[in-house]
Write an enzyme that holds these catalytic residues in place. Sequence first.
Site, mmCIF file in Angstrom:
data_model
loop_
_atom_site.group_PDB
_atom_site.id
_atom_site.type_symbol
_atom_site.label_atom_id
_atom_site.label_comp_id
_atom_site.label_asym_id
_atom_site.label_seq_id
_atom_site.Cartn_x
_atom_site.Cartn_y
_atom_site.Cartn_z
ATOM 1 N NE ARG A 169 35.614 37.274 28.170
ATOM 2 C CZ ARG A 169 36.314 38.029 29.011
ATOM 3 N NH1 ARG A 169 37.482 38.530 28.639
ATOM 4 N NH2 ARG A 169 35.885 38.260 30.242
ATOM 5 C CG ASP A 170 38.515 36.123 31.871
ATOM 6 O OD1 ASP A 170 39.556 36.582 31.376
ATOM 7 O OD2 ASP A 170 38.175 36.352 33.037
ATOM 8 C CB CYS A 227 43.398 40.792 32.793
ATOM 9 S SG CYS A 227 43.238 42.306 31.818
ATOM 10 C CG HIS A 256 41.333 36.879 37.839
ATOM 11 N ND1 HIS A 256 42.055 36.765 36.672
ATOM 12 C CD2 HIS A 256 40.094 37.254 37.454
ATOM 13 C CE1 HIS A 256 41.286 37.051 35.633
ATOM 14 N NE2 HIS A 256 40.081 37.347 36.087
ATOM 15 C CG ASN A 299 39.262 33.681 35.362
ATOM 16 O OD1 ASN A 299 38.513 34.620 35.546
ATOM 17 N ND2 ASN A 299 40.003 33.593 34.270
ATOM 18 C CG HIS A 334 35.226 37.411 37.060
ATOM 19 N ND1 HIS A 334 34.878 36.941 35.817
ATOM 20 C CD2 HIS A 334 36.579 37.464 37.052
ATOM 21 C CE1 HIS A 334 35.975 36.719 35.103
ATOM 22 N NE2 HIS A 334 37.026 37.030 35.844
#
Length: 317
Positions: A20-21, A245, A214, A254, A212
């Site tokens: 997803r991300d 993002c 990055h 990430n 989470h």
Amino acid sequence: MGRRIAGFPEQAVITEVGPRDGLQSEPVFVPTAQKIALIQSLLDAGLRRFEITSFVSPRAVPQMQDAAEVMAAFRQRRDAHLTALVPNTRGAAAAIEAGVDAMVLFASASESHNLKNVNRPRAESLRGFAEIAKLAEGTGVALQGAIATAFGCPFEGDVAVRAVVDQARAYRDLGMRFITLGDTTGMATPALVIEWLRALTTELPDVDFSLHFHNTRGVGLACAYAGLSQGARYFESSIGGLGGCPFVPRATGNVPTEDLAYLFHESGVATGTDPDLLIRAAQLAERIIGRELPGQIMKAGPRLRTAPMDSVRTANG
């Protein structure tokens, strides 16, 4: 397994967010079959928690247009916990129909990033969460929360720890007992991670917090290490370091899953993953995307992987 470090948890749980991300900002659509193959390789490597897709408008995020098809390939896996990001009640209804285990509801800790990210004020996002909570009642689908820009905003700068605690409390009051602190902008530092976790776990002891990070400024793994020092057990990462993002200037990917798992392994913290198979999954991600990814362990290998002496030249002089 490396030497145990006093005060660290014995085990950590990694949620893989690459599907997803990691993929959401890729400009060229990744075919559904390739997404499924990547997720299968991550399952083979021992990962069992996934943010597998998001149920958003295909116009807003074209890469996620096959959310239902990706979920359908794995919804019968009883050994895997599959979550999806949902922005509104329409997305929530689709996620429930697709059979997700949990829906991730997200808002930013800063007003300006929330306006950029979901095009609505934070208060409106929270009101929408209450509607989704009603929709989820009796379905067996859990709610999880995510706080974006939890450690800093690219438009406003510092984010107050009080704002993050208050937002987490609002999530908890809606029934969320699992909340992710998202370092969307790569502005986290080890000192901030320690301060935030101490405040959050003191005021909300009944909530599990996931971290989470990055790697925008190169300290993602240092921040994860700081989290371990505070007893954090839940982390999110993306295979190969995929991601970033699309609504943050100068965003990068990430923390790579294989690098994070290696750090934990060498710190005596079990993750249930196979390092060699994680490297293969990262290499598969590179082939699918068609460019070099930032993960380091897939290039260097584990520290005790030796090479024959004749594989490198001998210095002269």
